[in-house]
Design an enzyme around this catalytic site. Structure first.
Site, PDB file in Angstrom:
ATOM      1  N   GLY A  65      82.156  59.474  77.767  1.00  0.00           N
ATOM      2  CA  GLY A  65      81.373  58.779  76.743  1.00  0.00           C
ATOM      3  C   GLY A  65      81.393  59.548  75.447  1.00  0.00           C
ATOM      4  O   GLY A  65      82.254  60.412  75.239  1.00  0.00           O
ATOM      5  N   ASN A  66      80.464  59.232  74.552  1.00  0.00           N
ATOM      6  CA  ASN A  66      80.356  59.995  73.306  1.00  0.00           C
ATOM      7  C   ASN A  66      78.907  60.002  72.846  1.00  0.00           C
ATOM      8  O   ASN A  66      78.045  59.392  73.488  1.00  0.00           O
ATOM      9  CB  ASN A  66      81.302  59.431  72.242  1.00  0.00           C
ATOM     10  N   ARG A  67      78.636  60.665  71.744  1.00  0.00           N
ATOM     11  CA  ARG A  67      77.245  60.928  71.343  1.00  0.00           C
ATOM     12  C   ARG A  67      76.614  59.817  70.515  1.00  0.00           C
ATOM     13  O   ARG A  67      75.488  59.957  70.038  1.00  0.00           O
ATOM     14  CB  ARG A  67      77.189  62.248  70.565  1.00  0.00           C
ATOM     15  N   SER A  68      77.301  58.696  70.359  1.00  0.00           N
ATOM     16  CA  SER A  68      76.719  57.620  69.537  1.00  0.00           C
ATOM     17  C   SER A  68      75.415  57.117  70.150  1.00  0.00           C
ATOM     18  O   SER A  68      75.325  56.905  71.360  1.00  0.00           O
ATOM     19  CB  SER A  68      77.719  56.459  69.447  1.00  0.00           C
ATOM     20  N   ALA A  82      81.081  53.038  68.599  1.00  0.00           N
ATOM     21  CA  ALA A  82      81.966  54.196  68.792  1.00  0.00           C
ATOM     22  C   ALA A  82      82.667  53.963  70.133  1.00  0.00           C
ATOM     23  O   ALA A  82      82.157  54.343  71.189  1.00  0.00           O
ATOM     24  CB  ALA A  82      81.148  55.478  68.808  1.00  0.00           C
TER      25      ALA A  82
END
Ligand code: CTP
Length: 422
Positions: A217-220, A284
């Site tokens: 995943g990512n930090r969005s 994102a």
């Protein structure tokens, strides 16, 4: 949404008459008065006699810094309701009990709130709150139909959920303060270039499964996309938010379609893009996903010292819409960069055929993920480049929609209130 309560559009310097009638939900009206004041509105609170059994005028005076109004015949003489009605940019009655709804439907002029309704030409919002059996009563329903169909008042709510003294579960509960504040914001905004348009927004991160419990995943957080969806709804649009996993509350009035993966997001966007007048790609999206996600949880003892994940490319959602975008629609993209902001932004603007690209540098203080602020540069397809100062994501959303409105062929600035949005 009840984000940072700092003065901002569309509430700033606008006049709101908040009518409070008798009902247990009146305690929530103090919060509404406080929030609207902190958002920059000038709030005049008018209370019926019954409302004062539930909450004191002094509470409203404390949060608005203005006298709470309780009498039709005041020191101003008989003109108070005329002045309130004339000066109001919006009149919002919350809670609106069954008795008030009946009196408003009859056009009675026996208290300050009802007379102000007769004297105003501003949009009127009525937020019902009562026991669910009372709300379902045919007479209450007929009165509400009359208010909305004949008088063009907006009936906002009620919600379903627990009612006073644990009785009932059906519709009857007043909406939450932040939802009513958003509805007031939409009424204050009035007609804009986005009124009646369909706006599609992607937001948040995507999650790509590694195994049954882990993901890439990512930090969005989704904040920018959620702020855009809320602001577009306030400007009168029909908004669909295609959201990856996000802890944020869905903006009031906005339809949400929840997805997990890039491919799910791609499917939803593909199904809706042809209808969209404006599309904002704020998500994102994970560009790659594990090629062989495991159905069960991977065990360390089976994996050993070294784990290599093999990834395959995900679809580029924005690029995939190139041939199906509606003629005349406006498309906005985002670019979060750590290096070569300008050249990367221009490549994305051109490559994905955006009309506007919102770029920011993730390494700058106050910009990027997990903060409420952003410092962006807007790159227009026309070649114009606009660096913006550091501002809240809510304000960035308003600025972006101002540009979208111009691109839609209208200079609507979202600040007029001519009552046409009723
Ligand atoms: N985007 C998309 N689908 C993807 C990746 C990106 O729709 N699979 C959209 C984003 O929502 C954003 C724009 O394309 O509006 C640019 O996204 P970004 O992740 O910054 O760029 P990429 O094109 O993925 O390029 P890179 O990761 O190499 O910077």
């Amino acid at each position: 949404m009840a984000a940072a309560l700092v003065p901002r559009r569309p509430w700033k310097d606008r006049r709101v008459v908040l009518g409070v009638t008798g009902g247990i939900a009146a305690y929530k009206s103090v919060q509404i008065a406080r929030d609207l004041t902190r958002l920059g509105a000038i709030v005049d609170v008018a209370l019926t006699r019954a409302a004062q059994k539930f909450v004191a005028p002094l509470s409203f005076e404390g949060v608005t810094g203005r006298p709470a109004l309780t009498h039709l015949f005041s020191a101003e003489g008989a003109a108070l309701h005329i002045r309130l009605g004339r000066e109001a940019d919006v009149v919002c009655v919350a809670p609106a009990g069954a008795d008030f709804i009946a009196r408003a439907a009859q056009g009675r002029a026996d208290d300050l709130i009802c007379t102000t309704l007769l004297a105003t030409r501003a949009p009127v919002l009525v937020c019902p709150a009562m026991n669910d059996r009372m709300f379902a009563h045919a007479q209450v329903q007929a009165n509400l139909r009359h208010l909305s169909e004949e008088l063009c008042y907006q009936v906002v709510g009620p919600a379903e959920g627990a009612l006073a003294v644990g009785e009932g579960q059906g519709p009857g509960r007043m909406l939450e303060p932040w939802q009513i504040e958003e509805a007031v914001g939409r009424a204050l905004t009035g007609m804009t270039a986005l009124s009646g348009t369909r706006v599609l927004v992607t937001a948040g991160p995507t999650r790509e499964a590694i195994d049954a419990v882990r993901y890439v995943g990512n930090r969005s957080s989704g904040r920018m996309g959620y702020a855009l969806a809320a602001a577009a709804w306030r400007r009168g649009a029909d908004v669909t938010l295609v959201s990856g996993p996000s802890p944020l509350e869905v903006p009031f009035g906005v339809e949400v379609v929840r997805v997990e993966t890039a491919r799910e997001m791609d499917d939803v966007v593909a199904a809706r893009i042809e209808e969209a007048d404006v599309t904002v790609f704020a998500a994102a999206v994970a560009d790659y996903r594990p090629s062989e996600p495991k159905e069960r949880k991977m065990k360390r003892r089976d994996v050993g010292d070294d784990l290599t994940l093999s990834l395959v490319e995900n679809p580029d959602i924005a690029l995939g819409t190139l041939s199906s975008r509606k003629a005349g629609s406006v498309c906005v993209g985002f670019a979060l960069e750590t290096d070569d902001l300008e050249s990367n932004a221009l490549a994305k603007l051109e490559g994905k055929k955006f009309d506007l690209l919102v770029a920011n540098d993730a390494t700058e203080d106050g910009a990027g993920f997990e903060v409420d602020t952003n410092r962006v540069t807007l790159f227009h397809a026309s070649g114009e480049r606009e660096p913006m100062p550091l501002m809240s994501k809510d304000d960035v959303a308003e600025e972006i929609l101002d540009r979208v409105s111009v691109l839609r062929g209208d200079i609507g600035d979202g600040s007029t209130s001519d009552g046409a949005a009723r």
